[in-house]
Design a protein around this motif. Structure first.
Motif, PDB file in Angstrom:
ATOM      1  N   LYS A 115      30.970 -19.644 -18.857  1.00 40.83           N
ATOM      2  CA  LYS A 115      31.284 -19.910 -17.444  1.00 40.83           C
ATOM      3  C   LYS A 115      30.582 -21.175 -16.956  1.00 40.83           C
ATOM      4  CE  LYS A 115      32.578 -15.265 -16.053  1.00 40.83           C
ATOM      5  NZ  LYS A 115      32.505 -14.215 -15.006  1.00 40.83           N
ATOM      6  N   ILE A 116      29.336 -21.370 -17.388  1.00 43.88           N
ATOM      7  CA  ILE A 116      28.641 -22.601 -17.002  1.00 43.88           C
ATOM      8  C   ILE A 116      29.376 -23.808 -17.595  1.00 43.88           C
ATOM      9  CG2 ILE A 116      26.509 -23.934 -17.278  1.00 43.88           C
ATOM     10  CD1 ILE A 116      24.981 -21.269 -17.224  1.00 43.88           C
ATOM     11  N   ALA A 117      29.719 -23.724 -18.887  1.00 44.45           N
ATOM     12  CA  ALA A 117      30.411 -24.837 -19.539  1.00 44.45           C
ATOM     13  C   ALA A 117      31.736 -25.144 -18.836  1.00 44.45           C
ATOM     14  CB  ALA A 117      30.642 -24.529 -21.019  1.00 44.45           C
ATOM     15  N   ASP A 118      32.438 -24.105 -18.393  1.00 47.22           N
ATOM     16  CA  ASP A 118      33.728 -24.319 -17.724  1.00 47.22           C
ATOM     17  C   ASP A 118      33.549 -25.073 -16.401  1.00 47.22           C
ATOM     18  OD1 ASP A 118      35.146 -23.140 -19.745  1.00 47.22           O
ATOM     19  OD2 ASP A 118      35.384 -21.203 -18.734  1.00 47.22           O
ATOM     20  N   ILE A 119      32.514 -24.721 -15.645  1.00 48.34           N
ATOM     21  CA  ILE A 119      32.263 -25.427 -14.378  1.00 48.34           C
ATOM     22  C   ILE A 119      31.874 -26.885 -14.658  1.00 48.34           C
ATOM     23  CG2 ILE A 119      30.721 -25.562 -12.368  1.00 48.34           C
ATOM     24  CD1 ILE A 119      30.642 -22.478 -12.381  1.00 48.34           C
ATOM     25  N   GLU A 155      34.148 -30.219 -13.373  1.00 49.80           N
ATOM     26  CA  GLU A 155      33.612 -31.286 -12.525  1.00 49.80           C
ATOM     27  C   GLU A 155      33.603 -32.631 -13.257  1.00 49.80           C
ATOM     28  OE1 GLU A 155      33.218 -31.165  -9.355  1.00 49.80           O
ATOM     29  OE2 GLU A 155      33.633 -29.009  -9.214  1.00 49.80           O
ATOM     30  N   GLN A 156      33.514 -32.623 -14.576  1.00 52.60           N
ATOM     31  CA  GLN A 156      33.648 -33.874 -15.328  1.00 52.60           C
ATOM     32  C   GLN A 156      35.089 -34.370 -15.281  1.00 52.60           C
ATOM     33  OE1 GLN A 156      31.072 -35.758 -16.911  1.00 52.60           O
ATOM     34  NE2 GLN A 156      30.026 -34.403 -15.486  1.00 52.60           N
ATOM     35  N   ASP A 157      36.026 -33.468 -15.541  1.00 49.89           N
ATOM     36  CA  ASP A 157      37.442 -33.856 -15.531  1.00 49.89           C
ATOM     37  C   ASP A 157      37.839 -34.407 -14.156  1.00 49.89           C
ATOM     38  OD1 ASP A 157      37.534 -32.983 -18.125  1.00 49.89           O
ATOM     39  OD2 ASP A 157      38.586 -31.113 -17.695  1.00 49.89           O
ATOM     40  N   ARG A 158      37.276 -33.788 -13.115  1.00 50.23           N
ATOM     41  CA  ARG A 158      37.615 -34.171 -11.745  1.00 50.23           C
ATOM     42  C   ARG A 158      37.289 -35.629 -11.443  1.00 50.23           C
ATOM     43  NH1 ARG A 158      35.186 -30.684  -6.701  1.00 50.23           N
ATOM     44  NH2 ARG A 158      35.453 -32.255  -5.084  1.00 50.23           N
ATOM     45  N   THR A 179      28.343 -29.668  -9.582  1.00 48.59           N
ATOM     46  CA  THR A 179      28.263 -28.685 -10.659  1.00 48.59           C
ATOM     47  C   THR A 179      27.176 -27.655 -10.364  1.00 48.59           C
ATOM     48  OG1 THR A 179      28.979 -30.369 -12.241  1.00 48.59           O
ATOM     49  CG2 THR A 179      27.848 -28.428 -13.143  1.00 48.59           C
ATOM     50  N   PHE A 180      25.981 -28.134 -10.023  1.00 47.58           N
ATOM     51  CA  PHE A 180      24.875 -27.202  -9.780  1.00 47.58           C
ATOM     52  C   PHE A 180      25.144 -26.337  -8.554  1.00 47.58           C
ATOM     53  CE2 PHE A 180      22.516 -30.801 -11.956  1.00 47.58           C
ATOM     54  CZ  PHE A 180      22.510 -30.171 -13.191  1.00 47.58           C
ATOM     55  N   GLN A 181      25.758 -26.954  -7.552  1.00 49.07           N
ATOM     56  CA  GLN A 181      26.052 -26.177  -6.351  1.00 49.07           C
ATOM     57  C   GLN A 181      27.074 -25.079  -6.640  1.00 49.07           C
ATOM     58  OE1 GLN A 181      26.993 -28.656  -3.027  1.00 49.07           O
ATOM     59  NE2 GLN A 181      26.983 -26.969  -1.560  1.00 49.07           N
ATOM     60  N   ARG A 182      28.095 -25.407  -7.427  1.00 46.26           N
ATOM     61  CA  ARG A 182      29.093 -24.379  -7.778  1.00 46.26           C
ATOM     62  C   ARG A 182      28.481 -23.267  -8.610  1.00 46.26           C
ATOM     63  NH1 ARG A 182      34.453 -26.484 -10.383  1.00 46.26           N
ATOM     64  NH2 ARG A 182      34.673 -24.227 -10.607  1.00 46.26           N
ATOM     65  N   ILE A 183      27.542 -23.620  -9.474  1.00 42.61           N
ATOM     66  CA  ILE A 183      26.867 -22.605 -10.284  1.00 42.61           C
ATOM     67  C   ILE A 183      26.065 -21.665  -9.389  1.00 42.61           C
ATOM     68  CG2 ILE A 183      24.960 -22.317 -11.937  1.00 42.61           C
ATOM     69  CD1 ILE A 183      26.102 -24.759 -13.439  1.00 42.61           C
ATOM     70  N   GLY A 184      25.571 -22.211  -8.273  1.00 41.49           N
ATOM     71  CA  GLY A 184      24.854 -21.358  -7.331  1.00 41.49           C
ATOM     72  C   GLY A 184      23.360 -21.595  -7.311  1.00 41.49           C
ATOM     73  N   SER A 200      24.500 -42.987 -20.078  1.00 38.37           N
ATOM     74  CA  SER A 200      24.729 -41.670 -20.665  1.00 38.37           C
ATOM     75  C   SER A 200      24.167 -40.602 -19.748  1.00 38.37           C
ATOM     76  CB  SER A 200      24.165 -41.560 -22.078  1.00 38.37           C
ATOM     77  OG  SER A 200      22.771 -41.506 -22.077  1.00 38.37           O
ATOM     78  N   TYR A 201      24.721 -39.393 -19.865  1.00 41.50           N
ATOM     79  CA  TYR A 201      24.585 -38.379 -18.828  1.00 41.50           C
ATOM     80  C   TYR A 201      24.567 -36.998 -19.460  1.00 41.50           C
ATOM     81  CZ  TYR A 201      26.655 -42.588 -16.868  1.00 41.50           C
ATOM     82  OH  TYR A 201      26.911 -43.900 -16.564  1.00 41.50           O
ATOM     83  N   GLY A 202      23.450 -36.293 -19.334  1.00 48.56           N
ATOM     84  CA  GLY A 202      23.362 -35.002 -20.005  1.00 48.56           C
ATOM     85  C   GLY A 202      23.074 -33.838 -19.079  1.00 48.56           C
ATOM     86  N   ILE A 203      23.729 -32.724 -19.360  1.00 46.50           N
ATOM     87  CA  ILE A 203      23.371 -31.450 -18.722  1.00 46.50           C
ATOM     88  C   ILE A 203      23.055 -30.469 -19.845  1.00 46.50           C
ATOM     89  CG2 ILE A 203      24.231 -29.438 -17.461  1.00 46.50           C
ATOM     90  CD1 ILE A 203      25.828 -31.193 -15.690  1.00 46.50           C
ATOM     91  N   GLY A 204      21.923 -29.809 -19.749  1.00 46.09           N
ATOM     92  CA  GLY A 204      21.539 -28.809 -20.752  1.00 46.09           C
ATOM     93  C   GLY A 204      22.221 -27.492 -20.445  1.00 46.09           C
ATOM     94  N   VAL A 205      23.342 -27.251 -21.116  1.00 43.19           N
ATOM     95  CA  VAL A 205      24.158 -26.078 -20.778  1.00 43.19           C
ATOM     96  C   VAL A 205      23.443 -24.780 -21.165  1.00 43.19           C
ATOM     97  CG1 VAL A 205      26.380 -24.927 -21.167  1.00 43.19           C
ATOM     98  CG2 VAL A 205      26.291 -27.416 -20.945  1.00 43.19           C
TER      99      VAL A 205
END
Lengths: 430, 430
Positions: A52-56, A60-63, A184-189, A309-314
């Motif tokens: 679910k985290i990966a999907d969010i 947001e990347q695709d957007r 992304t972080f806001q949607r995750i909550g 470059s841009y990283g999120i630790g899923v």
């Protein structure tokens, strides 16, 4: 899912190897199991959160026009010799020799590989900008893996890369990525705060880390109360958004500036602790030059694309979210990434009326529910439901069931409601 | 997606390293790029196919009650010493030493790891059966990687495992997996045939391979015409289904039985070539015994669970499907896994009427369309659309656009229709 059939091995005891809350709770709630030092298997409940985290993250990347690719985990050492990082990277790089004595490595990051891919397939300025990203497992051979998935060796990261015509384009991309991350972080909550950071092994001139607030965070953080409101989703203009984010005070203790801090009105000062869950870098032509990636411009002249470059630790986020959201009894999942939206607790398994109502609730909620249909004491079911931390608990006993009533418990607030089954379902679905 | 912005680097020339059609076409259509021998990066169009296949595989596994987990790619050598396969596996295993000189490996398969997980978390017969699976990258250090993703080194596999109380349960599970596999292949849009197989390095008594028919397949196959009808989706009873599948003649040339073949009426005899895309194994207590996984039964006695394992080559399928479905001009994707459902070909980029109609079609189809909005000759656009092989092409030129008409081409049959735009859209969506 029926808990009686599920591979969700909860533990009553606290595993001795776990030093912090998220590690303890991920083991106790049956989300993960350690397979080797810093290497974990994700069991069904944990994988649902990770997915679910990966999907969010992906949405947001695709957007913002980033394009998903998938690079392999194993890379050739030669690629890293082109950038000069093969020797420089040190012992955190897991180095491998194949059957033909060729030097390989398990990718810790992908600047070199993506630069090679774009270099070999893009020739003209007309094909820029490009913003590829992937969500793939990485390996960093930490000298002392600890804190579960917060500092594991094999970890899931979303790493994205950008190739722009010039600095202005690259800076605009950097800003739009910052906005995408905050969404992304806001949607995750969770509340995340961008903070100016050093560039470290990646290199470059400009970098921000994203910290989420958690009492057990590794860094002390100082920030303006403005970050608590979290209205990032509303922003449409990356320039104005970036301006606001970077002029409002926020710093880790390493970068804390007492004189700037003194300017903030006391009622807006917030101190806390933060866990880093993402970092973004602008590094210009560092890799495009080193790897000889030049493109023909509109004027016929060759130029080196400007990169970031841009990283999120899923996988790290799963641990970090639990650090931010738990209590004595267990995890408190934000709704958007909870493995299931509701637990159904059958307090009298085998009683026809109770079983029937539970089955009806389970059918109604489908894939959104975890049905505790085990033959267990009510006390054990309450404790495990709190431990697993789904947003809602639908508690069904024989007395209530006879009247079509259930008890609905909200995990985060502890509120309880006695409701007809259909009203309880409506609240869960809201 | 707009082709002008997309990272879909098509090639006019045939790359010299590609010996077979699928490898050639995957490179030419911009689906993959080789990063090292037998190791590929998946670009946006290729990743979309890979993801769609994985999603169908996942849905059919979940439907029979299998539970998705995610095991790490890196495993401890000690696990493989428990089963005795560490030394036996040979040079195809990629062996790794970490910074603390611990022996690791990149998992080529996961019988040992899943047995350890289930062993350490399941104690009672009441917790059986269990059917965990994952979709994860594997590595086999092939001595001579070739044919693109058909025989790569890093590859994506769905591998599932089952743990049952007794032989009857295990055999029932085996049959239900066969049914799930046949449904999976049918939904993907290919004809697959299960054939009795040797058990090889996995071990055990019973195994079937699944071959899809392709003129370039590695094995000769002999089968009854009954397999061509493919009514697997209709089956509801795994026993009857298995009986039908295994009593109808089908064999690779290795296992071909001339005397049984002679019994088949000539009009039902089919010969062809097949590519193996999956294999299933029943191996009883081979791993549960070796790894000392015993469970307490209803009678209080310990017993070893009966196991099987089940693999589908997800990345291999992409190549195999192209081998089965292509022509001189390019790929012919089955609709269910095509990267996009339709290509929109703007034959006069910059002409206001043509651009407007194309944009309307693109907005209407959204994520299901690839819009060729490049400034290219019509001939180049036709050739690339055929190469990329989306099921439908919406061809828009200025003359037609002025009347609201488009030409709709069906890639598989070559049929062309002159239609009002809304009727063309309706056909694409049907």
């Amino acid at each position: 899912m029926r808990l009686s059939k599920a591979l969700i091995p909860t533990l009553k005891e606290t595993p001795s190897e776990a030093q912090i809350a998220s590690h303890r709770l991920m083991l106790r709630a049956g989300l993960i199991r350690q397979m080797a030092s810093g290497i974990y298997a994700w069991l069904p409940a944990g994988l649902r959160v990770l997915t679910k985290i990966a999907d969010i993250v992906r949405e947001e990347q695709d957007r913002i026009g980033a394009q998903e690719v998938l690079m392999p985990t194993i890379q050739s050492a030669d690629l890293w010799r082109e950038s000069g990082r093969y020797e420089a990277y040190g012992k955190e790089m897991l180095r491998i020799t194949d059957r033909h004595d060729r030097e390989l490595l398990y990718g810790p990051t992908n600047e070199e590989m993506i630069t090679a891919i774009v270099r070999d397939n893009i020739k003209s300025y007309r094909d820029l900008p490009q913003m590829p990203y992937h969500i793939q497992w990485k390996f960093r051979d930490e000298v002392r893996p600890r804190f579960g998935v917060l500092r594991g060796r094999e970890f899931l990261m979303k790493d994205g890369y950008s190739f722009d015509l010039d600095f202005d384009g690259a800076f605009r991309t950097y800003k739009s990525i910052m906005l995408a991350y905050m969404r992304t972080f806001q949607r995750i909550g969770i509340t995340a705060i961008p903070m100016r950071a050093d560039t470290g092994a990646i290199g470059g001139d400009l970098s921000h880390e994203f910290h989420i607030l958690a009492p057990t965070g590794e860094s002390g953080v100082f920030f303006d109360a403005a970050f608590e409101t979290g209205d990032a989703l509303g922003a449409t203009d990356p320039d104005a958004f970036y301006e606001q984010m970077t002029t409002t005070y926020a710093a880790t203790d390493e970068k804390h500036d007492e004189s700037a801090w003194a300017q903030i009105p006391p009622e807006r000062k917030r101190e806390g602790r933060g866990i880093e869950v993402g970092q973004i870098f602008y590094f210009g032509t560092k890799y495009s030059k080193a790897m000889n990636f030049a493109v023909t411009g509109a004027d016929g002249q060759k130029f080196y694309p400007e990169m970031g470059s841009y990283g999120i630790g899923v996988s790290r986020l799963v641990g970090a979210i639990i650090e931010a959201r738990h209590d004595e009894a267990g995890i408190i999942w934000p709704q958007a990434i909870a493995p299931w939206r509701a637990a159904i607790l059958n307090l009298r398994q085998g009683d026809a009326t109770t079983d029937t109502l539970c089955e009806q609730l389970y059918q109604a909620l489908g894939a959104d529910a975890l049905y505790d249909d085990r033959e267990e004491r009510a006390g054990a079911k309450f404790a495990e439901a709190d431990l697993m931390g789904l947003p809602w608990q639908l508690i069904v006993g024989p007395k209530g069931a006879a009247k079509g009533m259930v008890e609905l418990k909200h995990r985060a607030t502890g509120e309880r409601f006695e409701l007809p089954a259909d009203e309880a379902l409506a609240k869960v679905r809201a």
